[in-house]
Design an enzyme around this catalytic site. Structure first.
Site, PDB file in Angstrom:
ATOM      1  N   ARG A  45       0.849  -1.186   0.000  1.00  0.00           N
ATOM      2  CA  ARG A  45       0.000   0.000   0.000  1.00  0.00           C
ATOM      3  C   ARG A  45       0.888   1.241   0.000  1.00  0.00           C
ATOM      4  NH1 ARG A  45      -4.674  -1.787   4.460  1.00  0.00           N
ATOM      5  NH2 ARG A  45      -5.043  -3.842   3.555  1.00  0.00           N
ATOM      6  N   GLU A  86      -4.273  -0.037  16.180  1.00  0.00           N
ATOM      7  CA  GLU A  86      -4.973  -1.090  15.435  1.00  0.00           C
ATOM      8  C   GLU A  86      -4.022  -2.196  14.985  1.00  0.00           C
ATOM      9  OE1 GLU A  86      -6.651  -1.821  11.001  1.00  0.00           O
ATOM     10  OE2 GLU A  86      -6.797   0.237  11.761  1.00  0.00           O
ATOM     11  N   SER A 142      -8.500  -5.736  11.640  1.00  0.00           N
ATOM     12  CA  SER A 142      -9.801  -5.187  11.255  1.00  0.00           C
ATOM     13  C   SER A 142     -10.661  -6.333  10.748  1.00  0.00           C
ATOM     14  CB  SER A 142      -9.660  -4.098  10.187  1.00  0.00           C
ATOM     15  OG  SER A 142      -9.090  -4.630   9.007  1.00  0.00           O
ATOM     16  N   ARG A 149       2.331  -5.959  12.672  1.00  0.00           N
ATOM     17  CA  ARG A 149       2.024  -5.090  13.813  1.00  0.00           C
ATOM     18  C   ARG A 149       1.916  -5.882  15.113  1.00  0.00           C
ATOM     19  NH1 ARG A 149      -2.582  -0.806  11.605  1.00  0.00           N
ATOM     20  NH2 ARG A 149      -1.228   0.291  10.098  1.00  0.00           N
ATOM     21  N   ARG A 162       3.283   1.952   9.893  1.00  0.00           N
ATOM     22  CA  ARG A 162       2.676   2.329   8.606  1.00  0.00           C
ATOM     23  C   ARG A 162       3.768   2.270   7.550  1.00  0.00           C
ATOM     24  NH1 ARG A 162      -2.393   3.675   9.028  1.00  0.00           N
ATOM     25  NH2 ARG A 162      -3.222   4.518  10.956  1.00  0.00           N
TER      26      ARG A 162
END
Length: 415
Positions: free
Chosen positions: A253, A340, A343, A380, A268
């Site tokens: 991404r 986070e 999800s 993560r 990130r």
């Protein structure tokens, strides 16, 4: 994609949903264009029928020949307008977001997500806790500098025991999901534009996608794209549902606009790694399957011994394809907050409509399947392990469930 019948039968509901979700489609104009399109379909069908009737009289009726010639011109004009309208309506429909579950909270960002529960005890240190970047550098297991040298900023290396720990966690998580009824896949890491469109990543997340120049391909942002696309244009036997799939892949991404404290370390980044959960199910089963994926996520984090909280994601923090979404946020003591790590989204029939994934039962039932997309684990989670199990000397204790896969129980500086 939502059912166009919703637009035709209850445009006010579509308009209210679009406004709540920040969608800029002019729903009133779209309704008017669609009504014109539907009206033209009827006109064209009637004209074709009349033309066919008169064509049979042309040999004996000169007037009929003249009328048929005029009708051909009229039909051509109406068919051209009809095709133009269909293109516009179809394009605008692709931008309409999914409808929302009644219990999705209001809010504009992740700060407005509603905490549902807190699980696990936060570690208490008698020393100043380091974040995962500092620990990674001290232990020699994370190298962002050489990642930037070889690729660019936002790419990184797991090194030595860091790589072993990370691979151990991914392998363990896959085995746990297989035990829970998931079929394990090894998936492509690229997908066609139609696959990205079908799963709802295009057009909504185009700026997050790495496309391959000169190819109808892009690097995947998640194996959700390839696992859901696996059944594109297929009719699934209702008796085989739900189908549970999982895959481990790298994910790519652009993470445009990620700066500052939130992007420190490898939280990130442009490339990360993920074990994904995907479920295809009957519409009536999707709420239960959504909760099942959440149970799996919580189970994995509990087995790893990580403290976390579960949040019900607000409307402003949910992607357009989602109907309802849970996030799990692990506690990061070095960061000083929850962040986070997973999800979990119920997408109802939004993806299935775009990809043409249907079901058919022996009782004659048929329709579009519902899809659930949920994280298993990502890098993560390893970052959370580093921060939560760090010791004063900078060493990190390995969660017990991973030790059979790592072959060691601690990562120590200089070792």
């Amino acid at each position: 994609m939502i059912d166009i019948r919703a637009l035709r039968e209850n445009p006010d509901r579509v308009k209210e949903n679009a406004a709540r979700r920040g969608c800029t489609v002019d729903v009133d104009k779209l309704v008017a264009l669609d009504r014109e399109y539907v009206g033209l379909i009827r006109e064209v069908e009637d004209l074709r029928a009349e033309r066919n009737r008169l064509s049979k009289e042309c040999q004996t009726n000169p007037a009929a020949r003249d009328t048929v010639k005029e009708m051909k011109v009229t039909l051509a004009n109406k068919e051209s307008r009809m095709a133009e309208l269909k293109t516009v309506v179809d394009e605008q429909m692709t931008w309409l977001p999914n409808f929302l579950s009644p219990d999705v909270p209001d809010g504009g960002s992740d700060a407005d997500n509603a905490a549902l529960r807190f699980v696990g005890k936060k570690p208490e240190f008698a020393f100043a806790g380091r974040d995962h970047q500092a620990l990674g550098e001290l232990l020699g297991i994370i190298d962002t500098g050489r990642g930037a040298k070889v690729a660019q900023s936002g790419f990184y290396y797991w090194v030595g025991k860091g790589a072993q720990l990370t691979q151990a966690m991914f392998f363990w998580a896959q085995q746990e999901l297989v035990k829970r009824g998931f079929t394990l896949f090894m998936s492509p890491c690229v997908a066609k534009e139609q696959t990205l469109f079908g799963t709802g990543y295009l057009p909504f997340f185009k700026d997050q996608t790495y496309t391959l120049s000169g190819e109808d391909l892009a690097l995947i942002g998640t194996s959700e794209q390839t696992l859901v696309g696996y059944h594109a244009d297929e009719i699934l036997d209702a008796g085989t549902l739900p189908r549970r799939y999982t895959s481990y892949t790298p994910c790519f991404r652009t993470e445009a606009g990620s700066y500052g404290k939130e992007s420190r370390g490898i939280f990130r980044v442009h490339q990360f790694h993920k074990v994904e959960q995907i479920i295809f199910c009957l519409p009536e089963d999707s709420p239960r399957c959504h909760e099942l994926c959440l149970e799996n996520e919580e189970y994995l984090l509990q087995q790893l011994g990580l403290p976390y909280r579960v949040v019900n994601v607000c409307v402003g923090d949910m992607g357009a394809p989602g109907y309802k979404k849970y996030d799990i946020e692990a506690w990061y003591p070095g960061y000083g907050g929850y962040r986070e790590v997973t999800s979990n989204t119920n997408l109802t029939d939004f993806q299935a409509r775009r990809l043409g994934i249907r079901y058919k039962g022996n009782d004659g039932s048929k329709g579009f399947v519902h899809t659930i997309s949920a994280t298993g684990v990502t890098d993560r989670v390893v970052c959370a392990i580093l921060e939560n199990f760090q010791q004063e000397d900078g060493s990190v204790i390995i969660p017990e469930v991973l030790r059979p896969y790592t072959g060691f129980d601690r990562i120590t500086p200089g070792v």
